[in-house]
Design a protein around this motif. Sequence first.
Motif, short mmCIF file in Angstrom:
data_model
loop_
_atom_site.label_atom_id
_atom_site.label_comp_id
_atom_site.label_asym_id
_atom_site.label_seq_id
_atom_site.Cartn_x
_atom_site.Cartn_y
_atom_site.Cartn_z
N UNK A 37 0.78 -1.23 0.00
CA UNK A 37 0.00 0.00 0.00
C UNK A 37 0.80 1.27 0.00
N UNK A 38 2.14 1.19 -0.09
CA UNK A 38 2.98 2.38 -0.16
C UNK A 38 2.80 3.06 -1.52
N UNK A 39 3.00 4.37 -1.55
CA UNK A 39 2.90 5.14 -2.79
C UNK A 39 4.28 5.60 -3.20
N UNK A 65 13.80 7.51 -8.36
CA UNK A 65 14.31 7.50 -6.99
C UNK A 65 13.43 6.57 -6.17
N UNK A 66 13.99 5.57 -5.51
CA UNK A 66 13.18 4.57 -4.82
C UNK A 66 12.66 5.04 -3.46
N UNK A 91 0.76 7.19 7.61
CA UNK A 91 1.28 8.46 8.12
C UNK A 91 2.00 9.30 7.07
N UNK A 92 2.16 8.77 5.87
CA UNK A 92 2.78 9.48 4.74
C UNK A 92 4.25 9.84 4.97
N UNK A 93 4.90 9.22 5.95
CA UNK A 93 6.33 9.44 6.13
C UNK A 93 7.10 8.73 5.03
N UNK A 94 8.33 9.20 4.76
CA UNK A 94 9.11 8.69 3.63
C UNK A 94 9.88 7.43 4.00
N UNK A 95 9.80 6.45 3.12
CA UNK A 95 10.55 5.21 3.24
C UNK A 95 11.32 5.03 1.95
N UNK A 96 12.65 4.95 2.05
CA UNK A 96 13.50 4.81 0.87
C UNK A 96 14.14 3.43 0.85
#
Length: 408
Positions: free
Chosen positions: A38-40, A46-47, A54-59
Amino acid sequence: MEVYLVGGAVRDELLGLQVKERDYLVVGATPEQLLELGYTQVGRDFPVFLHPANKEEYALARTERKSGLGYTGFICDFGPEVTLEDDLMRRDLTINAIARDTQGRLHDPYGGQADLEARVLRHVSAAFAEDPLRVLRVARFAARFAGLGFVVADETLALMGQMAAGGELGALTPERVWRETEKALACTDPQVYFETLRRCGALKLLFPELDALFGVPGPKRWHPEIDTGLHTLMVLKRAAELGGSQACRFAAFCHDFGKALTPPEKWPSHHRHGELGLVPINDLCDRLKVPNEHRELALLMSRWHVLFHQLTEPGPTQVESILQLFNGTDAWRKPARFAELLICVQSDWQGRTGFGQLPFPQREHLWQLLTQLRTIVARPFVAQGLKGPAIGEAIEAARRQKLTELLT
């Protein structure tokens, strides 16, 4: 799949500072796996993904290979085989290359914790030299953490000097230079940003207008520090201490550019340096695409700061000078900007060796005079039947009369 908190969040937690945003690193996963969860995905090359809740960034963990000039000339490789250590090695400073896993354990393969304790800004690896933007970032971190005692490691400063001498800084876009500079101006010690750039040879490439001021003397009576470049950094520091806005700090930074244009045979006098400074200020603003608000305040500061200082003790003989100042700075219509200008001028007055604690009464005095004169408006003169230019003339006369009374 393993998830780690990385970067500034870990660093600031260890320093006891407030964490403003959190970035996460994902090791051992593919983009498809994150999408299924379900991540966007944000950005095609850029990965980076946003958490579904929570819309926090995961790289995704990644490595980079240099493929061209500048800070964009990289090929990014990512996949489940990239390790945590591989990813952290590509980061700029050791204090930004610490990770915390979901169990709360720290992973610090490059000595970031030791550098935090020693208050040292040190590059992680030789890959640092592949990204010219990192010269500005280190200078900004030096400004941000100067109050905590951080200094740039000698070997990192030497590497930054090699990068400046090698021409890589020429690949930086004006927007990126200004973005880092704007962040540095917001720091408690913005002058450290420019000091650091000067120490590594980058100041003359990015801010030649300021670099040209070093070695230019001022009159010892008014400038015990002598050097105009040093004075400029002291003024910038004082503007920050007084709580000046970023525009105010930029104006403080620019206010003496004209002194670099004084012929050496005229030193230490700098006649008309305020007017002479208008051209280099505009050149800098055009080059870096500085916001108009900053440009306007800087131009006003350069043009009028000398007259401000001549009004140390406003009296009846200075009525015309004060009106000229209010008219020339458009203080009637833009009082908030004039208030910022007063902070700039106070910074200039106190940003000198031995002047830091001297009073600057004209700031409050001029503000009170402006406040009272702004009560004179057009309405009563229109009611008298005046029209067109006659209204403006009547307002000016009324202001002059009231100002004379206030100063008597």
